[in-house]
Design a protein around this motif. Structure first.
Motif, PDB file in Angstrom:
ATOM      1  N   LEU A  11       0.832  -1.200   0.000  1.00  0.00           N
ATOM      2  CA  LEU A  11       0.000   0.000   0.000  1.00  0.00           C
ATOM      3  C   LEU A  11       0.870   1.254   0.000  1.00  0.00           C
ATOM      4  N   GLU A  12       1.903   1.276   0.831  1.00  0.00           N
ATOM      5  CA  GLU A  12       2.823   2.419   0.853  1.00  0.00           C
ATOM      6  C   GLU A  12       3.525   2.577  -0.489  1.00  0.00           C
ATOM      7  N   ALA A  13       3.934   1.455  -1.076  1.00  0.00           N
ATOM      8  CA  ALA A  13       4.617   1.502  -2.373  1.00  0.00           C
ATOM      9  C   ALA A  13       3.679   2.042  -3.458  1.00  0.00           C
ATOM     10  N   LEU A  14       2.439   1.573  -3.475  1.00  0.00           N
ATOM     11  CA  LEU A  14       1.468   2.054  -4.476  1.00  0.00           C
ATOM     12  C   LEU A  14       1.221   3.545  -4.326  1.00  0.00           C
ATOM     13  N   ARG A  15       1.072   3.984  -3.084  1.00  0.00           N
ATOM     14  CA  ARG A  15       0.831   5.413  -2.846  1.00  0.00           C
ATOM     15  C   ARG A  15       1.995   6.259  -3.341  1.00  0.00           C
ATOM     16  N   SER A  16       3.217   5.800  -3.120  1.00  0.00           N
ATOM     17  CA  SER A  16       4.369   6.596  -3.562  1.00  0.00           C
ATOM     18  C   SER A  16       4.561   6.521  -5.072  1.00  0.00           C
ATOM     19  N   ILE A  17       4.305   5.367  -5.679  1.00  0.00           N
ATOM     20  CA  ILE A  17       4.467   5.224  -7.132  1.00  0.00           C
ATOM     21  C   ILE A  17       3.434   6.061  -7.880  1.00  0.00           C
ATOM     22  N   TYR A  18       2.199   5.993  -7.448  1.00  0.00           N
ATOM     23  CA  TYR A  18       1.107   6.645  -8.176  1.00  0.00           C
ATOM     24  C   TYR A  18       0.735   8.014  -7.613  1.00  0.00           C
ATOM     25  N   GLU A  19       1.568   8.574  -6.768  1.00  0.00           N
ATOM     26  CA  GLU A  19       1.290   9.902  -6.221  1.00  0.00           C
ATOM     27  C   GLU A  19       1.197  10.915  -7.366  1.00  0.00           C
ATOM     28  N   GLY A  20       0.086  11.607  -7.458  1.00  0.00           N
ATOM     29  CA  GLY A  20      -0.125  12.605  -8.502  1.00  0.00           C
ATOM     30  C   GLY A  20      -0.642  12.025  -9.816  1.00  0.00           C
ATOM     31  N   ASP A  21      -0.778  10.717  -9.923  1.00  0.00           N
ATOM     32  CA  ASP A  21      -1.302  10.080 -11.137  1.00  0.00           C
ATOM     33  C   ASP A  21      -2.823  10.030 -11.022  1.00  0.00           C
ATOM     34  N   ASP A  22      -3.518  10.792 -11.871  1.00  0.00           N
ATOM     35  CA  ASP A  22      -4.982  10.845 -11.774  1.00  0.00           C
ATOM     36  C   ASP A  22      -5.647   9.588 -12.314  1.00  0.00           C
ATOM     37  N   CYS A  23      -4.903   8.665 -12.893  1.00  0.00           N
ATOM     38  CA  CYS A  23      -5.468   7.392 -13.361  1.00  0.00           C
ATOM     39  C   CYS A  23      -5.641   6.409 -12.206  1.00  0.00           C
ATOM     40  N   PHE A  24      -4.866   6.585 -11.153  1.00  0.00           N
ATOM     41  CA  PHE A  24      -4.906   5.686  -9.999  1.00  0.00           C
ATOM     42  C   PHE A  24      -5.862   6.231  -8.950  1.00  0.00           C
ATOM     43  N   LYS A  25      -6.660   5.342  -8.382  1.00  0.00           N
ATOM     44  CA  LYS A  25      -7.574   5.750  -7.317  1.00  0.00           C
ATOM     45  C   LYS A  25      -7.590   4.668  -6.243  1.00  0.00           C
ATOM     46  N   GLU A  26      -7.393   5.112  -5.012  1.00  0.00           N
ATOM     47  CA  GLU A  26      -7.472   4.211  -3.862  1.00  0.00           C
ATOM     48  C   GLU A  26      -8.870   4.357  -3.269  1.00  0.00           C
ATOM     49  N   LEU A  27      -9.687   3.319  -3.429  1.00  0.00           N
ATOM     50  CA  LEU A  27     -11.059   3.366  -2.921  1.00  0.00           C
ATOM     51  C   LEU A  27     -11.134   2.963  -1.456  1.00  0.00           C
ATOM     52  N   GLY A  28     -10.122   2.298  -0.987  1.00  0.00           N
ATOM     53  CA  GLY A  28     -10.042   1.853   0.394  1.00  0.00           C
ATOM     54  C   GLY A  28      -8.652   1.283   0.605  1.00  0.00           C
TER      55      GLY A  28
END
Length: 190
Positions: A11-28
């Motif tokens: 989860l931490e890795a995904l948040r840092s990789i996709y930070e600022g990417d509007d294609c990625f969305k964390e729903l939970g």
């Protein structure tokens, strides 16, 4: 390492990789969506991945049922999910959400090559996701919709017509005397 610790690290890795990417969305904390393609692109789609409690030791759930994908046929969605499931089997036991999203991005054209406009349907042949388009209309054009009347407009129209549905003679005539009187009053010549 416990499954929850693995999930927290991913989860931490995904948040840092996709930070600022509007294609990625964390729903939970265990549900993620990634839009492959631009919003206006007819061949773009949205992949949703959710982690079960024992992920990454067990397979994540992959879904294409988001409203964003309503223009894509069920056959194409099923093909995409099947291809992603092959990647899941190859990566079982490791953090794979990023890998699945990147695989979908890298293979977008292949996944969507048999995507057809709304008035065409697709039939699946075999289980290798070979798709064959079937044209359902001869012209390939969208049918023009008739203008819809509101209830009030329908009532007014019904009030003006007789029992045969025809308008009476002179229904749209102008009262010449009334118009002339109004004209004279307006210009002060009465």
């Amino acid at each position: 390492m416990a499954a929850n610790e693995d999930q927290e690290m991913e989860l931490e890795a995904l948040r840092s990789i996709y930070e600022g990417d509007d294609c990625f969305k964390e729903l939970g904390p265990t549900v993620f969506q990634y839009r492959v393609g631009d919003i206006g692109d007819q061949k773009s789609f949205l992949v949703e991945i959710s982690w079960p409690e024992t992920y990454p030791e067990s397979a994540p759930n992959i879904s294409m049922n988001a409203f964003f994908n309503n223009q894509i046929s069920q056959a194409v969605k099923k093909c995409i999910v099947n291809k992603l499931q092959e990647q899941v089997e190859a990566n079982l036991g490791t953090a794979m959400t990023y890998t699945l999203f990147e695989y979908a991005k890298d293979n977008k054209e292949e996944f969507m090559e048999s995507h057809q406009p709304l008035n065409n349907s697709l039939t699946s042949i075999g289980n290798d996701c070979t798709l064959e388009p079937t044209n359902t209309t001869q012209s390939g054009k969208k049918k023009d919709k008739k203008e819809q009347l509101t209830k009030a407009q329908k009532r007014k129209l019904a009030d003006k017509t007789d029992h045969k549905g025809e308008l009476p003679r002179g229904w749209n005539w102008v009262d010449v005397i009334k118009v002339n009187l109004d004209h004279l009053l307006m210009f002060g010549k009465w």
